[in-house]
Scaffold this motif. Structure first.
Motif, PDB file in Angstrom:
ATOM      1  N   HIS A 144      -2.041  25.301 -22.908  1.00 20.56           N
ATOM      2  CA  HIS A 144      -2.283  26.732 -23.050  1.00 20.56           C
ATOM      3  C   HIS A 144      -3.241  27.242 -21.967  1.00 20.56           C
ATOM      4  O   HIS A 144      -3.050  28.318 -21.415  1.00 20.56           O
ATOM      5  N   ASP A 145      -4.274  26.456 -21.661  1.00 21.69           N
ATOM      6  CA  ASP A 145      -5.314  26.895 -20.732  1.00 21.69           C
ATOM      7  C   ASP A 145      -5.003  26.610 -19.270  1.00 21.69           C
ATOM      8  O   ASP A 145      -5.635  27.182 -18.384  1.00 21.69           O
ATOM      9  N   TYR A 146      -4.063  25.703 -18.993  1.00 20.41           N
ATOM     10  CA  TYR A 146      -3.784  25.296 -17.622  1.00 20.41           C
ATOM     11  C   TYR A 146      -2.294  25.358 -17.328  1.00 20.41           C
ATOM     12  O   TYR A 146      -1.462  25.182 -18.209  1.00 20.41           O
ATOM     13  N   THR A 147      -1.979  25.560 -16.056  1.00 20.78           N
ATOM     14  CA  THR A 147      -0.614  25.408 -15.568  1.00 20.78           C
ATOM     15  C   THR A 147      -0.499  23.962 -15.094  1.00 20.78           C
ATOM     16  O   THR A 147      -1.239  23.537 -14.199  1.00 20.78           O
ATOM     17  N   ILE A 148       0.413  23.212 -15.678  1.00 25.09           N
ATOM     18  CA  ILE A 148       0.555  21.793 -15.360  1.00 25.09           C
ATOM     19  C   ILE A 148       1.384  21.662 -14.083  1.00 25.09           C
ATOM     20  O   ILE A 148       2.522  22.114 -14.021  1.00 25.09           O
ATOM     21  N   LEU A 149       0.805  21.025 -13.063  1.00 27.65           N
ATOM     22  CA  LEU A 149       1.480  20.872 -11.782  1.00 27.65           C
ATOM     23  C   LEU A 149       2.168  19.516 -11.652  1.00 27.65           C
ATOM     24  O   LEU A 149       3.273  19.422 -11.132  1.00 27.65           O
ATOM     25  N   ASP A 150       1.507  18.449 -12.108  1.00 26.48           N
ATOM     26  CA  ASP A 150       2.046  17.102 -11.962  1.00 26.48           C
ATOM     27  C   ASP A 150       1.452  16.213 -13.050  1.00 26.48           C
ATOM     28  O   ASP A 150       0.286  16.370 -13.407  1.00 26.48           O
ATOM     29  N   GLY A 200     -11.716  16.556 -23.077  1.00 29.05           N
ATOM     30  CA  GLY A 200     -11.588  15.500 -22.081  1.00 29.05           C
ATOM     31  C   GLY A 200     -11.249  16.004 -20.695  1.00 29.05           C
ATOM     32  O   GLY A 200     -10.608  17.037 -20.521  1.00 29.05           O
ATOM     33  N   PHE A 201     -11.704  15.254 -19.691  1.00 29.40           N
ATOM     34  CA  PHE A 201     -11.348  15.519 -18.304  1.00 29.40           C
ATOM     35  C   PHE A 201     -11.434  14.219 -17.524  1.00 29.40           C
ATOM     36  O   PHE A 201     -12.026  13.240 -17.979  1.00 29.40           O
ATOM     37  N   VAL A 202     -10.807  14.203 -16.343  1.00 30.06           N
ATOM     38  CA  VAL A 202     -10.807  13.017 -15.495  1.00 30.06           C
ATOM     39  C   VAL A 202     -11.641  13.322 -14.261  1.00 30.06           C
ATOM     40  O   VAL A 202     -11.537  14.396 -13.668  1.00 30.06           O
ATOM     41  N   GLN A 203     -12.481  12.350 -13.888  1.00 25.18           N
ATOM     42  CA  GLN A 203     -13.307  12.490 -12.697  1.00 25.18           C
ATOM     43  C   GLN A 203     -13.017  11.316 -11.776  1.00 25.18           C
ATOM     44  O   GLN A 203     -12.953  10.168 -12.217  1.00 25.18           O
ATOM     45  N   LEU A 204     -12.820  11.608 -10.499  1.00 25.06           N
ATOM     46  CA  LEU A 204     -12.573  10.568  -9.506  1.00 25.06           C
ATOM     47  C   LEU A 204     -13.893  10.256  -8.816  1.00 25.06           C
ATOM     48  O   LEU A 204     -14.551  11.147  -8.271  1.00 25.06           O
ATOM     49  N   ASP A 205     -14.282   8.970  -8.862  1.00 26.23           N
ATOM     50  CA  ASP A 205     -15.581   8.574  -8.333  1.00 26.23           C
ATOM     51  C   ASP A 205     -15.458   7.224  -7.635  1.00 26.23           C
ATOM     52  O   ASP A 205     -15.114   6.226  -8.277  1.00 26.23           O
ATOM     53  N   GLY A 206     -15.710   7.196  -6.351  1.00 25.47           N
ATOM     54  CA  GLY A 206     -15.686   5.932  -5.616  1.00 25.47           C
ATOM     55  C   GLY A 206     -14.328   5.267  -5.596  1.00 25.47           C
ATOM     56  O   GLY A 206     -14.247   4.037  -5.664  1.00 25.47           O
ATOM     57  N   LYS A 219      -5.484  16.503  -4.048  1.00 20.51           N
ATOM     58  CA  LYS A 219      -5.063  17.721  -4.743  1.00 20.51           C
ATOM     59  C   LYS A 219      -6.197  18.341  -5.554  1.00 20.51           C
ATOM     60  O   LYS A 219      -6.299  19.558  -5.639  1.00 20.51           O
ATOM     61  N   SER A 220      -7.047  17.518  -6.163  1.00 27.78           N
ATOM     62  CA  SER A 220      -8.113  18.062  -7.008  1.00 27.78           C
ATOM     63  C   SER A 220      -9.220  18.716  -6.191  1.00 27.78           C
ATOM     64  O   SER A 220     -10.029  19.456  -6.741  1.00 27.78           O
ATOM     65  N   GLN A 221      -9.273  18.448  -4.885  1.00 27.45           N
ATOM     66  CA  GLN A 221     -10.262  19.091  -4.024  1.00 27.45           C
ATOM     67  C   GLN A 221      -9.936  20.568  -3.818  1.00 27.45           C
ATOM     68  O   GLN A 221     -10.811  21.359  -3.495  1.00 27.45           O
ATOM     69  N   GLU A 222      -8.668  20.940  -4.006  1.00 25.37           N
ATOM     70  CA  GLU A 222      -8.262  22.328  -3.834  1.00 25.37           C
ATOM     71  C   GLU A 222      -8.914  23.194  -4.910  1.00 25.37           C
ATOM     72  O   GLU A 222      -9.185  22.744  -6.012  1.00 25.37           O
ATOM     73  N   SER A 223      -9.143  24.435  -4.572  1.00 28.78           N
ATOM     74  CA  SER A 223      -9.827  25.357  -5.470  1.00 28.78           C
ATOM     75  C   SER A 223      -9.031  25.590  -6.757  1.00 28.78           C
ATOM     76  O   SER A 223      -7.830  25.855  -6.710  1.00 28.78           O
ATOM     77  N   GLY A 224      -9.711  25.493  -7.883  1.00 30.11           N
ATOM     78  CA  GLY A 224      -9.092  25.783  -9.170  1.00 30.11           C
ATOM     79  C   GLY A 224      -8.305  24.647  -9.789  1.00 30.11           C
ATOM     80  O   GLY A 224      -7.770  24.789 -10.879  1.00 30.11           O
ATOM     81  N   HIS A 225      -8.212  23.492  -9.130  1.00 31.13           N
ATOM     82  CA  HIS A 225      -7.457  22.364  -9.658  1.00 31.13           C
ATOM     83  C   HIS A 225      -8.379  21.413 -10.414  1.00 31.13           C
ATOM     84  O   HIS A 225      -9.517  21.188 -10.020  1.00 31.13           O
ATOM     85  N   THR A 226      -7.856  20.848 -11.479  1.00 31.95           N
ATOM     86  CA  THR A 226      -8.592  19.868 -12.273  1.00 31.95           C
ATOM     87  C   THR A 226      -7.619  18.841 -12.823  1.00 31.95           C
ATOM     88  O   THR A 226      -6.397  19.020 -12.740  1.00 31.95           O
ATOM     89  N   LYS A 231      -1.908   3.952 -23.512  1.00 31.82           N
ATOM     90  CA  LYS A 231      -1.649   4.722 -22.296  1.00 31.82           C
ATOM     91  C   LYS A 231      -2.158   6.133 -22.498  1.00 31.82           C
ATOM     92  O   LYS A 231      -2.244   6.632 -23.622  1.00 31.82           O
ATOM     93  N   VAL A 232      -2.496   6.788 -21.397  1.00 34.52           N
ATOM     94  CA  VAL A 232      -2.881   8.194 -21.449  1.00 34.52           C
ATOM     95  C   VAL A 232      -2.070   8.920 -20.380  1.00 34.52           C
ATOM     96  O   VAL A 232      -1.870   8.407 -19.282  1.00 34.52           O
ATOM     97  N   GLU A 233      -1.551  10.086 -20.744  1.00 35.79           N
ATOM     98  CA  GLU A 233      -0.828  10.921 -19.792  1.00 35.79           C
ATOM     99  C   GLU A 233      -1.812  11.967 -19.290  1.00 35.79           C
ATOM    100  O   GLU A 233      -2.346  12.758 -20.069  1.00 35.79           O
ATOM    101  N   ILE A 234      -2.072  11.930 -17.985  1.00 31.41           N
ATOM    102  CA  ILE A 234      -2.984  12.900 -17.392  1.00 31.41           C
ATOM    103  C   ILE A 234      -2.186  13.859 -16.521  1.00 31.41           C
ATOM    104  O   ILE A 234      -1.074  13.537 -16.095  1.00 31.41           O
ATOM    105  N   ALA A 235      -2.760  15.032 -16.278  1.00 30.68           N
ATOM    106  CA  ALA A 235      -2.049  16.037 -15.499  1.00 30.68           C
ATOM    107  C   ALA A 235      -2.976  16.681 -14.488  1.00 30.68           C
ATOM    108  O   ALA A 235      -4.133  16.977 -14.789  1.00 30.68           O
ATOM    109  N   LEU A 236      -2.424  16.898 -13.307  1.00 32.08           N
ATOM    110  CA  LEU A 236      -3.094  17.736 -12.329  1.00 32.08           C
ATOM    111  C   LEU A 236      -2.765  19.160 -12.733  1.00 32.08           C
ATOM    112  O   LEU A 236      -1.589  19.519 -12.895  1.00 32.08           O
ATOM    113  N   ALA A 237      -3.793  19.965 -12.958  1.00 34.72           N
ATOM    114  CA  ALA A 237      -3.580  21.286 -13.535  1.00 34.72           C
ATOM    115  C   ALA A 237      -4.396  22.336 -12.803  1.00 34.72           C
ATOM    116  O   ALA A 237      -5.404  22.036 -12.166  1.00 34.72           O
ATOM    117  N   LYS A 238      -3.921  23.568 -12.929  1.00 36.13           N
ATOM    118  CA  LYS A 238      -4.636  24.705 -12.353  1.00 36.13           C
ATOM    119  C   LYS A 238      -4.950  25.656 -13.495  1.00 36.13           C
ATOM    120  O   LYS A 238      -4.079  25.966 -14.310  1.00 36.13           O
TER     121      LYS A 238
END
Length: 168
Positions: A27-33, A59-65, A107-114, A128-135
C-alpha cells in the motif's frame, strides 16, 4: 535406513508455508523488483516461526559492507526456550548472491528507493524472506491506487451481473 529417509522427506515440505506478510508495504510503496533470499536464524527463532509468529510491519533491509541485513522484524521469543532464547528484534543477515547485493545497492542509492520485506515463509523446510526494491508512494498515488482497485471491482460486478442475466 528407509525410516530416516522418510522422516527427512516429511520434514522438508514440498510447498510454501506462509508465516507473515507485509500488506502495508504494497500500500505504501510501488514495488519495482522482488528477490527471494534466505535468513540466518538461531534455533529458537526457527521454532517460533514454525508456530506462525512474526511481524514484518516495521521491517526494512540495510546494505552494510557488502552484506544485507534485515532490521526491525519482530520474531517473538520461543515460549519453551531457555537461556538460549533470541532477542525479538535483532538484526538478521540475509543470504543473497553478490550480484543481487550489488544491484540492490546501486538501485537503493537512487532518491526515494528503499528495500522492504514482503513475505516470510518456509520453502522446502527452509526459512525464506521475499524482499522488494520499492519506491515510496505519495498520498495521491495511494488514493489513485485505491480508486483503480474499486473501479476494477465495480466493473467485475457489472460483468458478472450481465452474465447472470444472460443465463436466466
Amino acid at each position: 535406513m528407509a525410516k530416516t529417509n522418510k522422516a527427512k522427506e516429511k520434514a522438508k515440505e514440498s510447498g510454501r508455508k506462509l508465516v507473515a506478510q507485509n500488506k502495508k508495504a504494497r500500500h505504501d510503496y510501488t514495488i519495482l523488483d522482488t528477490y527471494e533470499c534466505g535468513l540466518v536464524l538461531t534455533g529458537t527463532e526457527v521454532k517460533s516461526l514454525r508456530q506462525g509468529r512474526a511481524s514484518l510491519v516495521d521491517g526494512f533491509v540495510q546494505l552494510d559492507g557488502g552484506e544485507a541485513w534485515l532490521h526491525n522484524v519482530h520474531i517473538p521469543e520461543y515460549t519453551q526456550g531457555t537461556w538460549t532464547n533470541h532477542a525479538a528484534r535483532r538484526k538478521r543477515k540475509l543470504l543473497l548472491h553478490r550480484e543481487e547485493i550489488d544491484k540492490l545497492e546501486r538501485k537503493s542509492q537512487e532518491s526515494g528507493h528503499t528495500i522492504v520485506p514482503l513475505q516470510l515463509y518456509f520453502k522446502e523446510g527452509r526459512a525464506k524472506v521475499e524482499i522488494a526494491l520499492a519506491k515510496g508512494k505519495k498520498e495521491y498515488d495511494k488514493r489513485q491506487t485505491l480508486r483503480e482497485k474499486q473501479d476494477r471491482r465495480e466493473a467485475d460486478r457489472a460483468i458478472s451481473a450481465v452474465r447472470r442475466r444472460q443465463r436466466a
